[in-house]
Design a protein around this motif. Sequence first.
Motif, PDB file in Angstrom:
ATOM      1  N   UNK A  64    -139.732 -66.198 -31.267  1.00 37.22           N
ATOM      2  CA  UNK A  64    -140.172 -67.430 -30.614  1.00 37.22           C
ATOM      3  C   UNK A  64    -139.099 -68.492 -30.814  1.00 37.22           C
ATOM      4  N   UNK A  65    -138.843 -69.273 -29.772  1.00 38.45           N
ATOM      5  CA  UNK A  65    -137.739 -70.240 -29.764  1.00 38.45           C
ATOM      6  C   UNK A  65    -138.313 -71.634 -29.519  1.00 38.45           C
ATOM      7  N   UNK A  66    -138.008 -72.551 -30.444  1.00 41.33           N
ATOM      8  CA  UNK A  66    -138.498 -73.924 -30.329  1.00 41.33           C
ATOM      9  C   UNK A  66    -137.331 -74.896 -30.307  1.00 41.33           C
ATOM     10  N   UNK A  67    -137.401 -75.856 -29.395  1.00 40.91           N
ATOM     11  CA  UNK A  67    -136.527 -77.020 -29.429  1.00 40.91           C
ATOM     12  C   UNK A  67    -137.209 -78.070 -30.316  1.00 40.91           C
ATOM     13  N   UNK A  68    -136.616 -79.259 -30.513  1.00 40.17           N
ATOM     14  CA  UNK A  68    -137.315 -80.275 -31.308  1.00 40.17           C
ATOM     15  C   UNK A  68    -138.637 -80.746 -30.716  1.00 40.17           C
TER      16      UNK A  68
END
Length: 306
Positions: A64-68
């Motif tokens: 899973x990839x999260x930005x701020x």
Amino acid sequence: MDSVAYITVDVFTGERFSGNQLAVIPDARGLSDTQMQQIAAEFRYSEVTFVLPPEDPANTARVRIFTPTMEIPFAGHPNVGTAFVLGGQPEIFGNAPGDVLRFEEKAGLVATALIRDDDGRVAGAGILAPQPLSLGPQIDTDTIAHCASIDVRAICTETHAPIIASVGLPFAVAEVTDLETLGRACPNTAAFAGAGRRFSPEDEQFAIFLYTRLPDNPWHVRARMFAPLDNVIEDPATGSASGALGALLASLQPASDLDIDITIEQGVEMGRRSLIELNVHKSDGLVHSVRIAGRCVAVMRGNLSL
């Protein structure tokens, strides 16, 4: 769970303190969605990845990839950096990693292949974009010029008009006339907000990938990426945008069959020079694969208190 281990790497570079920063949580079991978003906001890197056991045991992991500010379906440097980190571990959820890793992501299955140095150590990775090239609406040059604070006359439209392009994550892609114009670009957040309301789906943020091709080598590209609506004023290396650009340029070539290598140089203006290597394969008039590759350097490891 009182703490979680993390590793940070610089991606798309062979030199520490260059390239694009990435934090990887190699074992994110037990973390809630809220905690993942809080951790990403705490690092304030363009992305943080969270590694979980795969839903299909034939695959390596779920990533899973999260930005701020939000979770995204795919991104280039997080996949390259995550593969680099996991490839250097003795095992991943009980299995020894091979040289080919398969990540389950919201955009689909992402295949990664490790790059090793002459001594056999993991030095980077290459990934295949999870989706074929898709194009959204064209964007008027005035909008791009206002967002990037540049003269509208410096936007090139001979090869293509500014357009939304994606191989897993959409970007507004626009060509400018020269390096001087690229260097002067500066994001105008108010203009971005207006453009976002017009051109972006509700669950995605409007981001611009500006580029110029070097006169002596049209397949060596200098680029900058701005996403202020996602709290990323500028990104030093954007593999997903580079892949979309490479696929777009290949699709516009008159040859129906093509295999080209493209180098994207990014982050120079930030003092974090990055090199993204693309290979784009086109046959029967369609782009069938985009490989995004680069080297990585480990920087930090530690534990994050929860």
